[in-house]
Design a protein around this motif. Sequence first.
Motif, mmCIF file in Angstrom:
data_model
loop_
_atom_site.group_PDB
_atom_site.id
_atom_site.type_symbol
_atom_site.label_atom_id
_atom_site.label_comp_id
_atom_site.label_asym_id
_atom_site.label_seq_id
_atom_site.Cartn_x
_atom_site.Cartn_y
_atom_site.Cartn_z
ATOM 1 N N ILE A 135 1.375 -1.304 -0.544
ATOM 2 C CA ILE A 135 0.007 -0.063 0.145
ATOM 3 C C ILE A 135 0.841 1.341 -0.337
ATOM 4 C CG2 ILE A 135 -1.730 1.816 1.145
ATOM 5 C CD1 ILE A 135 -2.462 -1.757 2.647
ATOM 6 N N HIS A 136 0.831 2.028 -1.138
ATOM 7 C CA HIS A 136 1.244 3.207 -1.094
ATOM 8 C C HIS A 136 0.150 4.999 -0.786
ATOM 9 C CE1 HIS A 136 4.697 6.718 -2.406
ATOM 10 N NE2 HIS A 136 3.644 6.702 -3.616
ATOM 11 N N VAL A 137 0.431 5.270 0.080
ATOM 12 C CA VAL A 137 0.086 6.663 0.537
ATOM 13 C C VAL A 137 0.615 7.645 -0.720
ATOM 14 C CG1 VAL A 137 -1.856 8.041 2.194
ATOM 15 C CG2 VAL A 137 -0.762 5.662 2.256
ATOM 16 N N LEU A 138 -1.279 7.950 -1.603
ATOM 17 C CA LEU A 138 -0.548 9.100 -2.628
ATOM 18 C C LEU A 138 -0.408 10.229 -1.779
ATOM 19 C CD1 LEU A 138 -1.996 7.221 -5.712
ATOM 20 C CD2 LEU A 138 0.519 7.578 -5.144
ATOM 21 N N GLU A 139 -1.909 10.792 -1.519
ATOM 22 C CA GLU A 139 -1.849 11.809 -0.804
ATOM 23 C C GLU A 139 -3.037 11.734 0.363
ATOM 24 O OE1 GLU A 139 -4.999 13.421 -3.542
ATOM 25 O OE2 GLU A 139 -3.557 14.191 -4.999
ATOM 26 N N GLY A 140 -3.122 12.328 1.590
ATOM 27 C CA GLY A 140 -3.841 12.094 2.691
ATOM 28 C C GLY A 140 -2.800 11.295 4.040
ATOM 29 N N LYS A 141 -4.329 10.365 4.887
ATOM 30 C CA LYS A 141 -3.815 9.727 5.866
ATOM 31 C C LYS A 141 -4.511 8.467 6.316
ATOM 32 C CE LYS A 141 -2.029 13.887 8.824
ATOM 33 N NZ LYS A 141 -0.046 13.328 8.659
ATOM 34 N N LEU A 142 -3.047 7.625 5.816
ATOM 35 C CA LEU A 142 -4.080 6.455 6.098
ATOM 36 C C LEU A 142 -3.975 5.798 7.281
ATOM 37 C CD1 LEU A 142 -6.606 4.161 4.680
ATOM 38 C CD2 LEU A 142 -4.002 3.558 3.680
ATOM 39 N N THR A 143 -4.881 5.420 7.913
ATOM 40 C CA THR A 143 -4.812 4.171 8.647
ATOM 41 C C THR A 143 -4.899 2.491 8.438
ATOM 42 O OG1 THR A 143 -4.412 5.261 10.395
ATOM 43 C CG2 THR A 143 -4.704 3.907 11.736
ATOM 44 N N PHE A 144 -3.950 1.564 8.086
ATOM 45 C CA PHE A 144 -4.103 0.129 7.833
ATOM 46 C C PHE A 144 -3.898 -0.301 9.437
ATOM 47 C CE2 PHE A 144 -3.208 -4.009 6.417
ATOM 48 C CZ PHE A 144 -4.636 -3.757 5.628
ATOM 49 N N VAL A 145 -5.130 -0.756 9.974
ATOM 50 C CA VAL A 145 -5.332 -2.356 10.838
ATOM 51 C C VAL A 145 -5.258 -3.197 10.202
ATOM 52 C CG1 VAL A 145 -6.695 -2.763 12.581
ATOM 53 C CG2 VAL A 145 -6.707 -0.233 11.913
ATOM 54 N N GLU A 146 -3.849 -4.054 10.700
ATOM 55 C CA GLU A 146 -3.338 -5.447 10.326
ATOM 56 C C GLU A 146 -3.509 -6.457 11.547
ATOM 57 O OE1 GLU A 146 -0.119 -7.207 6.970
ATOM 58 O OE2 GLU A 146 0.353 -5.003 8.789
ATOM 59 N N GLY A 147 -5.292 -6.889 11.717
ATOM 60 C CA GLY A 147 -4.716 -7.746 12.663
ATOM 61 C C GLY A 147 -5.430 -6.702 14.277
ATOM 62 N N THR A 148 -4.240 -6.799 15.049
ATOM 63 C CA THR A 148 -4.628 -6.050 15.974
ATOM 64 C C THR A 148 -3.482 -4.734 15.811
ATOM 65 O OG1 THR A 148 -2.452 -7.666 17.315
ATOM 66 C CG2 THR A 148 -4.931 -7.262 17.501
ATOM 67 N N VAL A 149 -2.533 -5.030 14.444
ATOM 68 C CA VAL A 149 -1.309 -3.289 14.466
ATOM 69 C C VAL A 149 -2.553 -2.743 13.747
ATOM 70 C CG1 VAL A 149 0.598 -3.314 13.756
ATOM 71 C CG2 VAL A 149 0.208 -5.723 14.774
ATOM 72 N N GLN A 150 -2.445 -1.711 13.950
ATOM 73 C CA GLN A 150 -2.263 -0.196 13.074
ATOM 74 C C GLN A 150 -1.157 0.987 13.085
ATOM 75 O OE1 GLN A 150 -3.993 2.846 15.522
ATOM 76 N NE2 GLN A 150 -6.268 1.047 15.722
ATOM 77 N N HIS A 151 -1.106 0.598 11.908
ATOM 78 C CA HIS A 151 -0.747 1.461 10.995
ATOM 79 C C HIS A 151 -0.459 3.185 10.687
ATOM 80 C CE1 HIS A 151 2.143 -2.383 10.368
ATOM 81 N NE2 HIS A 151 1.011 -2.738 9.779
ATOM 82 N N HIS A 152 -0.328 3.706 10.768
ATOM 83 C CA HIS A 152 -0.214 5.081 10.969
ATOM 84 C C HIS A 152 0.724 5.082 9.339
ATOM 85 C CE1 HIS A 152 -2.897 5.513 13.827
ATOM 86 N NE2 HIS A 152 -1.601 4.520 14.984
ATOM 87 N N MET A 153 -0.417 6.706 8.701
ATOM 88 C CA MET A 153 0.593 6.382 7.092
ATOM 89 C C MET A 153 0.389 8.319 6.556
ATOM 90 S SD MET A 153 -0.097 2.543 5.509
ATOM 91 C CE MET A 153 1.094 3.201 4.022
ATOM 92 N N SER A 154 1.259 8.253 5.544
ATOM 93 C CA SER A 154 0.645 9.645 5.084
ATOM 94 C C SER A 154 1.362 9.535 4.082
ATOM 95 C CB SER A 154 1.541 10.798 5.465
ATOM 96 O OG SER A 154 1.597 10.835 7.365
ATOM 97 N N ALA A 155 1.815 10.258 3.324
ATOM 98 C CA ALA A 155 1.533 10.759 1.294
ATOM 99 C C ALA A 155 3.203 10.159 1.427
ATOM 100 C CB ALA A 155 1.485 12.174 0.903
ATOM 101 N N GLY A 156 3.251 9.424 0.659
ATOM 102 C CA GLY A 156 4.673 8.533 0.257
ATOM 103 C C GLY A 156 5.145 7.423 1.082
ATOM 104 N N ASP A 157 4.495 7.660 2.161
ATOM 105 C CA ASP A 157 4.712 5.925 2.676
ATOM 106 C C ASP A 157 4.008 5.015 2.216
ATOM 107 O OD1 ASP A 157 5.801 7.553 4.730
ATOM 108 O OD2 ASP A 157 3.608 6.907 6.385
ATOM 109 N N CYS A 158 4.737 3.710 2.276
ATOM 110 C CA CYS A 158 4.947 2.357 1.828
ATOM 111 C C CYS A 158 4.572 0.655 2.582
ATOM 112 C CB CYS A 158 5.750 1.948 0.500
ATOM 113 S SG CYS A 158 5.036 1.061 -0.524
#
Length: 187
Positions: A135-158
């Motif tokens: 998952i590569h964030v192009l714009e904005g902010k995304l929280t990807f919840v994978e089971g019990t783990v949360q990944h907080h992502m911003s533009a440019g994060d993969c």
Amino acid sequence: MNVADIDTNLGSRIKLERENRGWSLTELAQRAAVSRAMIHKIERGESSPTANLLGKLSGAFGLTISTLIARAETNTGRLLKVADQPVWTDPETGYVRRHVSPHSDLPLELVRVTLPPGKTVPMPRSAFAFLRQLIHVLEGKLTFVEGTVQHHMSAGDCLELGPPADCAFVNGSNADCTYLVAVLSTK
């Protein structure tokens, strides 16, 4: 293509995938953990499936959501112009999924997603069982919840997804989040 055409094409494709496997509505319902009545409504084009429901159905078929949507459309060739890219909108969240890669024999698919602000799209682990994804964030902010783990992502994060787990795409911000998903089929 309008929403009614997409719903009709998706419904027909789901029915064809089910029948090609020799499955009854009941068998697909059991494999996907979706009600028989809902599948029947979708197959007739009377109801638009949510992203979560498409995840369950595609997982039962052993397909990616992108492959299921692409099979509902008739795109061929190595070049897929933006005007011809299948676009599907989740009726529940407004999540917009654009299949950007051409339909081919490559085990790789590219999908561009726009998740509206304040929305969450859950996905069952069955949708990830036979895939590797980035998952590569192009714009904005995304929280990807994978089971019990949360990944907080911003533009440019993969992020490379780990082993299959129940997941959720969460946009807790007040602006759209657009991200690219690279899907590698391991089947």
